[in-house]
Design a protein around this motif. Structure first.
Motif, PDB file in Angstrom:
ATOM      1  N   LYS A  89      12.877  -9.828   0.208  1.00  0.00           N
ATOM      2  CA  LYS A  89      12.742  -8.853   1.292  1.00  0.00           C
ATOM      3  C   LYS A  89      11.924  -7.650   0.847  1.00  0.00           C
ATOM      4  O   LYS A  89      11.105  -7.124   1.610  1.00  0.00           O
ATOM      5  CB  LYS A  89      14.128  -8.410   1.755  1.00  0.00           C
ATOM      6  CG  LYS A  89      14.910  -9.507   2.473  1.00  0.00           C
ATOM      7  CD  LYS A  89      16.268  -8.996   2.928  1.00  0.00           C
ATOM      8  CE  LYS A  89      17.058 -10.089   3.631  1.00  0.00           C
ATOM      9  NZ  LYS A  89      18.393  -9.609   4.072  1.00  0.00           N
ATOM     10  N   LEU A  90      12.149  -7.221  -0.374  1.00  0.00           N
ATOM     11  CA  LEU A  90      11.378  -6.098  -0.894  1.00  0.00           C
ATOM     12  C   LEU A  90       9.899  -6.443  -0.983  1.00  0.00           C
ATOM     13  O   LEU A  90       9.033  -5.610  -0.668  1.00  0.00           O
ATOM     14  CB  LEU A  90      11.927  -5.696  -2.266  1.00  0.00           C
ATOM     15  CG  LEU A  90      11.263  -4.499  -2.948  1.00  0.00           C
ATOM     16  CD1 LEU A  90      11.436  -3.251  -2.099  1.00  0.00           C
ATOM     17  CD2 LEU A  90      11.842  -4.278  -4.335  1.00  0.00           C
ATOM     18  N   HIS A  91       9.589  -7.686  -1.375  1.00  0.00           N
ATOM     19  CA  HIS A  91       8.193  -8.116  -1.434  1.00  0.00           C
ATOM     20  C   HIS A  91       7.570  -8.124  -0.042  1.00  0.00           C
ATOM     21  O   HIS A  91       6.414  -7.703   0.146  1.00  0.00           O
ATOM     22  CB  HIS A  91       8.133  -9.501  -2.067  1.00  0.00           C
ATOM     23  CG  HIS A  91       6.745 -10.027  -2.235  1.00  0.00           C
ATOM     24  ND1 HIS A  91       5.811  -9.450  -3.079  1.00  0.00           N
ATOM     25  CD2 HIS A  91       6.112 -11.086  -1.647  1.00  0.00           C
ATOM     26  CE1 HIS A  91       4.676 -10.116  -3.005  1.00  0.00           C
ATOM     27  NE2 HIS A  91       4.828 -11.110  -2.149  1.00  0.00           N
ATOM     28  N   GLU A  92       8.339  -8.599   0.955  1.00  0.00           N
ATOM     29  CA  GLU A  92       7.824  -8.603   2.328  1.00  0.00           C
ATOM     30  C   GLU A  92       7.570  -7.182   2.810  1.00  0.00           C
ATOM     31  O   GLU A  92       6.554  -6.896   3.469  1.00  0.00           O
ATOM     32  CB  GLU A  92       8.829  -9.304   3.239  1.00  0.00           C
ATOM     33  CG  GLU A  92       8.948 -10.810   2.970  1.00  0.00           C
ATOM     34  CD  GLU A  92       9.985 -11.459   3.860  1.00  0.00           C
ATOM     35  OE1 GLU A  92      10.619 -10.718   4.655  1.00  0.00           O
ATOM     36  OE2 GLU A  92      10.164 -12.688   3.779  1.00  0.00           O
ATOM     37  N   LEU A  93       8.486  -6.263   2.504  1.00  0.00           N
ATOM     38  CA  LEU A  93       8.280  -4.881   2.914  1.00  0.00           C
ATOM     39  C   LEU A  93       7.047  -4.276   2.241  1.00  0.00           C
ATOM     40  O   LEU A  93       6.300  -3.505   2.860  1.00  0.00           O
ATOM     41  CB  LEU A  93       9.521  -4.055   2.568  1.00  0.00           C
ATOM     42  CG  LEU A  93      10.779  -4.348   3.395  1.00  0.00           C
ATOM     43  CD1 LEU A  93      11.954  -3.544   2.855  1.00  0.00           C
ATOM     44  CD2 LEU A  93      10.550  -4.017   4.863  1.00  0.00           C
ATOM     45  N   GLU A  94       6.818  -4.637   0.984  1.00  0.00           N
ATOM     46  CA  GLU A  94       5.621  -4.139   0.299  1.00  0.00           C
ATOM     47  C   GLU A  94       4.347  -4.668   0.957  1.00  0.00           C
ATOM     48  O   GLU A  94       3.360  -3.936   1.106  1.00  0.00           O
ATOM     49  CB  GLU A  94       5.674  -4.541  -1.172  1.00  0.00           C
ATOM     50  CG  GLU A  94       6.742  -3.792  -1.970  1.00  0.00           C
ATOM     51  CD  GLU A  94       6.807  -4.239  -3.410  1.00  0.00           C
ATOM     52  OE1 GLU A  94       6.106  -5.227  -3.738  1.00  0.00           O
ATOM     53  OE2 GLU A  94       7.543  -3.619  -4.218  1.00  0.00           O
ATOM     54  N   LEU A  95       4.366  -5.957   1.360  1.00  0.00           N
ATOM     55  CA  LEU A  95       3.207  -6.519   2.057  1.00  0.00           C
ATOM     56  C   LEU A  95       2.962  -5.795   3.381  1.00  0.00           C
ATOM     57  O   LEU A  95       1.820  -5.454   3.721  1.00  0.00           O
ATOM     58  CB  LEU A  95       3.417  -8.014   2.293  1.00  0.00           C
ATOM     59  CG  LEU A  95       3.422  -8.911   1.043  1.00  0.00           C
ATOM     60  CD1 LEU A  95       3.705 -10.355   1.429  1.00  0.00           C
ATOM     61  CD2 LEU A  95       2.077  -8.824   0.318  1.00  0.00           C
ATOM     62  N   LEU A 127       3.880  -2.806   4.149  1.00  0.00           N
ATOM     63  CA  LEU A 127       3.430  -1.451   3.850  1.00  0.00           C
ATOM     64  C   LEU A 127       1.947  -1.415   3.486  1.00  0.00           C
ATOM     65  O   LEU A 127       1.208  -0.531   3.917  1.00  0.00           O
ATOM     66  CB  LEU A 127       4.270  -0.876   2.710  1.00  0.00           C
ATOM     67  CG  LEU A 127       3.951   0.564   2.284  1.00  0.00           C
ATOM     68  CD1 LEU A 127       4.189   1.508   3.455  1.00  0.00           C
ATOM     69  CD2 LEU A 127       4.797   0.964   1.097  1.00  0.00           C
ATOM     70  N   SER A 128       1.508  -2.411   2.715  1.00  0.00           N
ATOM     71  CA  SER A 128       0.087  -2.470   2.367  1.00  0.00           C
ATOM     72  C   SER A 128      -0.778  -2.706   3.607  1.00  0.00           C
ATOM     73  O   SER A 128      -1.835  -2.079   3.772  1.00  0.00           O
ATOM     74  CB  SER A 128      -0.142  -3.579   1.334  1.00  0.00           C
ATOM     75  OG  SER A 128       0.238  -4.832   1.867  1.00  0.00           O
TER      76      SER A 128
END
Length: 311
Positions: free
Chosen positions: A238-244, A246-247
């Motif tokens: 989930k954190l990786h998805e949020l980072e994507l 955000l980018s």
């Protein structure tokens, strides 16, 4: 002259624990009927922290301060310590507070009496721990003298002699009759040497049963660890998805900012063009028409010429 300040205790004892601070509380008793100002000094100021290191004690009262020893990185070889503390005290006027205390008050100038009491430091090492079995991650581990746990080989927990469980079950029935039946029936069924042999063979089976229960009690712990690991992995995804996301949002914001800048530039250029066109239009109107003064002069000249040629 009797001591005006009593210190309890006179020897500071600190429990030695690696990577952990240790503290000691000291009580100061004012025996006089006057106000006393005190100051605490040490030979190792980087190793110890005194809170507070200065203060004022009211007459016939008690004041406490705490000495904190910083965490040690390595264990000391012995309990002997050369660090020392010095507590200085002197009589001050009533109403003196901590902010009024200066170093000049504790200078022996022959007029002011300054009492000095030294304190020693003693290190207390923890008692040695006895080896014990510690359950960690479903495995039995044994702690050595230094407190370091080491895994116990499962081969050490196995019985010395393997026993056929079916054969033991067949031999247990006569033992039950031996416990609850008459002595004659027992003597006629099982000899004494067989009884002793079965007792020796049942003991490893009991040990195996206990070990199986210990292993079964560790299974829920492993399942809980697996669930915890899955939750951590889900949180990471989930954190990786949020980072994507955000980018992507940052890219969109940068594009919108660039578009806004371009629109502002185009609007400014349009304003300049409109202003230029307005000035050209006014100049063209002036060039196309005749000035009013020129028309008036022509009319006046025409009138004068008409009167001149009139008979």
């Amino acid at each position: 002259m009797s001591s005006q300040l009593e210190i309890q205790p006179r020897e500071l004892k600190f429990a030695v624990e690696l990577d952990k601070q240790s503290k000691c509380t000291v009580r100061l008793v004012n025996r006089t009927d006057q106000y006393l100002a005190f100051k605490v000094k040490t030979t190792s100021p980087k190793k110890y922290c005194v809170r507070p290191n200065v203060g004022v004690i009211q007459p016939k009262s008690v004041h406490e301060f705490i000495v904190i020893m910083q965490a040690l990185r390595t264990a000391p070889a012995d309990t002997t310590c050369k660090d020392k503390f010095l507590v200085q005290s002197t009589i001050v006027q009533e109403g003196t507070v901590e902010e009024d205390i200066t170093s000049d008050m504790f200078v022996k100038d022959g007029v002011r009496y300054v009492e000095e009491i030294k304190m020693r430091v003693n290190l207390v090492l923890p008692p040695p721990q006895s080896p014990e079995l510690l359950p960690i991650d479903g495995m039995l581990k044994q702690a050595d003298e230094n407190g370091v746990s080491k895994a116990v080989n499962n081969e050490d927990l196995k019985p010395v002699k393997d026993v056929d469980i079916a054969q033991l079950q067949d031999n247990v029935e006569p033992i039950k009759k031996m416990k609850f039946g008459s002595s004659k029936v027992v003597d006629s069924i099982i000899p004494k040497d067989v009884e002793s042999q079965l007792t020796k063979e049942i003991e490893p089976v009991i040990r195996n049963d206990v070990e199986s229960k210990v292993i079964e009690s560790r299974i829920p712990v492993r399942a809980e660890d697996q669930r915890l690991f899955k939750d951590v992995e889900e949180m990471k995804s989930k954190l990786h998805e949020l980072e994507l996301k955000l980018s992507k949002a940052e890219v969109t914001i940068s594009n919108l900012t660039e578009e806004r800048r371009v629109v502002i530039q185009e609007r400014e250029s349009l304003k300049q063009e409109m202003g230029f066109l307005r000035t050209r239009k006014v100049e063209r109107r002036v060039q196309d028409g005749f000035p009013l003064l020129f028309v008036c002069m022509v009319a006046l000249i025409s009138l004068i010429a008409g009167y001149g040629f009139h008979p």
